[in-house]
Enzyme design. Structure first.
Site, mmCIF file in Angstrom:
data_model
loop_
_atom_site.group_PDB
_atom_site.id
_atom_site.type_symbol
_atom_site.label_atom_id
_atom_site.label_comp_id
_atom_site.label_asym_id
_atom_site.label_seq_id
_atom_site.Cartn_x
_atom_site.Cartn_y
_atom_site.Cartn_z
ATOM 1 N N LYS A 182 1.122 -1.224 -0.269
ATOM 2 C CA LYS A 182 0.032 0.353 -0.267
ATOM 3 C C LYS A 182 1.041 1.292 -0.296
ATOM 4 O O LYS A 182 0.666 1.918 -0.738
ATOM 5 C CB LYS A 182 -1.101 0.169 1.439
ATOM 6 C CG LYS A 182 -1.966 0.932 1.384
ATOM 7 C CD LYS A 182 -2.759 1.021 2.673
ATOM 8 C CE LYS A 182 -3.456 1.974 3.119
ATOM 9 N NZ LYS A 182 -4.583 2.358 3.727
ATOM 10 N N GLU A 189 10.422 -4.727 4.614
ATOM 11 C CA GLU A 189 10.329 -6.314 4.151
ATOM 12 C C GLU A 189 10.259 -6.179 2.561
ATOM 13 O O GLU A 189 10.794 -7.311 2.348
ATOM 14 C CB GLU A 189 9.348 -7.265 4.783
ATOM 15 C CG GLU A 189 9.767 -6.788 6.562
ATOM 16 C CD GLU A 189 9.292 -6.411 7.542
ATOM 17 O OE1 GLU A 189 8.852 -5.081 6.626
ATOM 18 O OE2 GLU A 189 8.942 -5.402 8.574
ATOM 19 N N GLY A 206 -4.719 -1.939 4.911
ATOM 20 C CA GLY A 206 -4.371 -2.975 4.142
ATOM 21 C C GLY A 206 -4.689 -4.427 4.688
ATOM 22 O O GLY A 206 -4.528 -5.671 3.648
ATOM 23 N N ARG A 207 -5.700 -4.403 6.093
ATOM 24 C CA ARG A 207 -5.619 -4.992 6.140
ATOM 25 C C ARG A 207 -7.270 -6.085 6.192
ATOM 26 O O ARG A 207 -8.084 -7.164 6.232
ATOM 27 C CB ARG A 207 -5.797 -5.585 7.795
ATOM 28 C CG ARG A 207 -6.701 -4.428 8.670
ATOM 29 C CD ARG A 207 -6.303 -4.749 9.590
ATOM 30 N NE ARG A 207 -6.796 -3.726 10.630
ATOM 31 C CZ ARG A 207 -5.937 -2.405 11.414
ATOM 32 N NH1 ARG A 207 -5.165 -2.352 10.067
ATOM 33 N NH2 ARG A 207 -6.380 -1.454 12.336
ATOM 34 N N GLU A 237 -5.030 -6.858 14.447
ATOM 35 C CA GLU A 237 -4.244 -5.398 14.664
ATOM 36 C C GLU A 237 -5.766 -3.884 14.456
ATOM 37 O O GLU A 237 -5.368 -3.417 14.842
ATOM 38 C CB GLU A 237 -3.805 -5.057 13.279
ATOM 39 C CG GLU A 237 -2.984 -4.173 12.766
ATOM 40 C CD GLU A 237 -1.848 -4.386 11.210
ATOM 41 O OE1 GLU A 237 -1.369 -4.392 11.217
ATOM 42 O OE2 GLU A 237 -2.467 -4.478 10.267
ATOM 43 N N HIS A 270 -6.635 -33.328 17.523
ATOM 44 C CA HIS A 270 -4.957 -34.103 18.382
ATOM 45 C C HIS A 270 -3.925 -33.086 19.008
ATOM 46 O O HIS A 270 -2.224 -34.060 19.040
ATOM 47 C CB HIS A 270 -4.455 -34.744 17.318
ATOM 48 C CG HIS A 270 -5.619 -36.261 16.687
ATOM 49 N ND1 HIS A 270 -5.613 -37.285 17.083
ATOM 50 C CD2 HIS A 270 -6.930 -36.217 16.330
ATOM 51 C CE1 HIS A 270 -6.305 -37.890 16.727
ATOM 52 N NE2 HIS A 270 -7.687 -37.161 15.902
ATOM 53 N N LYS A 324 9.395 -0.603 14.135
ATOM 54 C CA LYS A 324 9.519 -0.995 13.266
ATOM 55 C C LYS A 324 10.985 0.402 12.885
ATOM 56 O O LYS A 324 12.028 0.296 12.696
ATOM 57 C CB LYS A 324 8.786 0.247 12.061
ATOM 58 C CG LYS A 324 7.317 -1.147 11.262
ATOM 59 C CD LYS A 324 6.775 0.286 10.569
ATOM 60 C CE LYS A 324 5.793 -0.927 9.818
ATOM 61 N NZ LYS A 324 4.534 -0.285 9.393
#
Ligand code: F6P
Length: 550
Positions: A211, A217, A273-274, A359, A390, A514
């Protein structure tokens, strides 16, 4: 009283009434609630689109639900909802509209931000994506050497990765199986290494999804991918145009990186973003499943948007699910919420929801700038059943924590499987139904004794039950159903943020890490003296350098 003139949430009469009701209810026994009301199983269900929702196995009565709806009314959840749909700037800390719902609005809809209708722009981008996706799928779009694209690598992180990566898994049986689609997010070079090591660069398209186009990263991985491609092809910068496209709001940074802005697919600052994988961020998914399936998915989102916007409180599923979460988080001290899909294809679904929910609602400061003194967003976790059974279900059944859970299952196995594998579906779903039954109703000591269990083991083999679950059942896992599920959770998260009076659409909490990472990096590489480094971190950095032989 809040700065915004509202009474503090936990001082409202509606909150107090719920607290009193909780006290009066005491230990809720689901066995008793079902015994007292033969119609409960059928009555406590709702339908939205293709999703059948059963909420009968919750620790609630009609009165609980009524009081919860009163809390929603007192906190004006529907008022905020309407403001969101209208394009008002309800993300106040960033002064932005919140309009992921406009991403799936029909062509003729009008949704205005600052007096401008945003819907034509949404459809222009969708059309551009569709044209590009078709060219890649048909082989008309070729790489620098003229070879057809066979591999698509999406580079992005957070909302620019989790959505398309999750949806690609969910809809795998709808994808073009001749295409390899991979997702790289981690700045650990191992991620890009593993994603590219067996690929022919001449057949590989990189989609750089960011965005802001400043996320370290993503830009680091994108730069390494460019170096890899140019090295493999022994080509110069010209090759980039045929192998790199960008998904972003930031044309300037895209151009700086060397990607032709003609190959940029735009979205807007009113898409969080999400909340973005149904925007241009979904390009990798669209290439994989084709534009028609992508549009079917958007139709699914829209079904639930319309439901959330128009259904009355008693029948409004996102409202109900949001309020149930509040009941447990704020009145039962539950700390977490499990999402347990009984579909292998939903393997990344909960990871996606973690960002969506945590978030959005992991905040301790309210919209009025004051610290809240009530619990906000839960820890969201879970993996597909039956694997979880399990592993960690023991704790849900017999641990000391209350963990409300959503069980998501499908009536039909995926169509492309062999008949033999389809036959396994009933066993999968038998587990699905059995688990919610066991969680709700448990097994009494009397029932255990009746099986001849020795007295010293009776307590161990007793299941107290009363573990609340929602069952979400759909006939088939289709693109539309995926869209419906995601919109359902988006609006559930919205409801909770509205009640808790927090801004669900900012994410200031990720900034500090960050900034500190940028500051610490020179200490690792050059041994630079970093001002303000605490003693613990300083010692760890020294150890790291020592072990790396620096
Ligand atoms: O750091 C968190 C975050 O800002 C998320 O909200 C976002 O989805 C992610 O980083 C990636 O951001 P971008 O798409 O700008 O690279």
């Amino acid at each position: 009283m809040n700065a915004d003139g509202r009474t503090r949430l936990n001082q409202t009469p509606e909150w107090t009434a719920l607290a009193k009701h909780r006290e009066e209810l005491g230990e809720v026994r689901l066995r008793e609630l079902f015994a007292a009301d033969a119609g409960r199983g059928a009555r406590y269900t709702l339908q939205v689109g293709d999703l059948h929702i059963d909420y009968s196995k919750h620790l609630v009565t009609d009165e609980t639900l009524r009081l919860l709806r009163e809390l929603a009314a007192a906190t004006d959840v529907f008022g905020l909802r309407d403001a969101m749909f209208r394009g008002e700037k309800i993300n106040t800390t960033e002064d932005r509209a919140v309009l992921h719902t406009a991403l799936r609005a029909p062509r003729e809809a009008v949704v205005e931000v600052d007096g401008e209708n945003v819907v034509p722009g949404v459809h222009a981008v969708l059309d551009k994506m569709a044209g590009f996706a078709e060219r890649v799928r048909s082989g008309a779009w070729t790489g620098h050497t003229g070879k057809r694209i066979k591999n698509v690598v999406n580079i992005g992180i957070g909302g620019s990765d989790l959505g398309p990566a999750m949806a690609y898994e969910v809809l795998r049986s709808f994808t073009d199986r001749d295409l390899t689609v991979r997702f790289v997010s981690n700045v650990d070079g191992a991620d890009l290494h593993e994603a590219t090591r067996d690929l022919d660069a001449a057949e590989t398209l990189f989609i750089i999804a960011s965005k802001t186009f400043t996320t370290i990263e993503t830009i680091t991985n994108a730069t390494s991918a460019r170096n890899w491609l140019l090295g493999e092809l022994k080509a110069d910068q010209d090759a980039v145009a045929k192998h790199f496209v960008a998904l972003s709001t930031n044309a300037e940074k895209v151009a700086d990186f060397g990607i032709d802005t003609a190959n940029m697919f735009e979205f807007w600052d009113w898409v969080g973003g999400r909340y973005s994988y149904d925007s241009a961020i979904g390009l990798s998914l669209m290439i994989a499943i084709g534009p028609d399936r992508f549009r079917e998915m958007l139709d699914g989102f829209r079904i639930v948007d319309e439901h959330f916007r128009t259904a009355p409180a008693e029948a409004n599923v996102p409202l109900l699910l949001g309020l149930l979460g509040i009941w447990y988080g704020n009145f039962h001290d539950a700390q977490s919420h499990a999402v347990l899909p009984y579909s292998h294809y939903l393997s990344k679904f909960t990871a996606y929801l973690q960002q969506l929910d945590m978030e959005s609602n992991g905040k301790y400061v309210g919209r009025d700038g004051r610290e809240v003194d009530w619990q906000t967003g839960p820890v969201v976790w879970g993996t597909p059943g039956t694997n979880g059974q399990h592993a960690y279900y023991q704790l849900i059944h017999q641990g000391t924590k209350l963990i409300p859970a959503d069980f998501i299952g499908f009536v039909e196995p995926v169509a492309e499987m062999s008949d033999g594998l389809k036959a396994q579906h009933d066993l999968l779903m038998a587990n699905f139904f059995a688990q919610t039954q066991a969680l709700a109703f448990g097994k009494t000591p009397e029932e255990v004794r009746a099986e001849g269990v020795p007295e010293e083991l009776v307590a161990h083999k007793t299941f107290k039950g009363d573990h609340p679950t929602t069952t979400i059942l759909a006939r088939e896992l289709t693109p539309s159903v995926l869209g419906q599920l995601i919109a359902l959770y988006e609006h559930k998260v919205f409801v909770q943020g509205a009640v808790w009076n927090i801004d669900s659409f900012d994410q200031w909490g990720v900034e500090l890490g960050k900034v500190l990472a940028k500051r610490v990096e020179p200490a690792l590489t050059d041994g630079a003296e970093v001002p303000g480094l605490d003693a613990s971190t300083k010692a760890l950095v020294t150890k790291y350098r020592e072990l790396r032989g620096r």
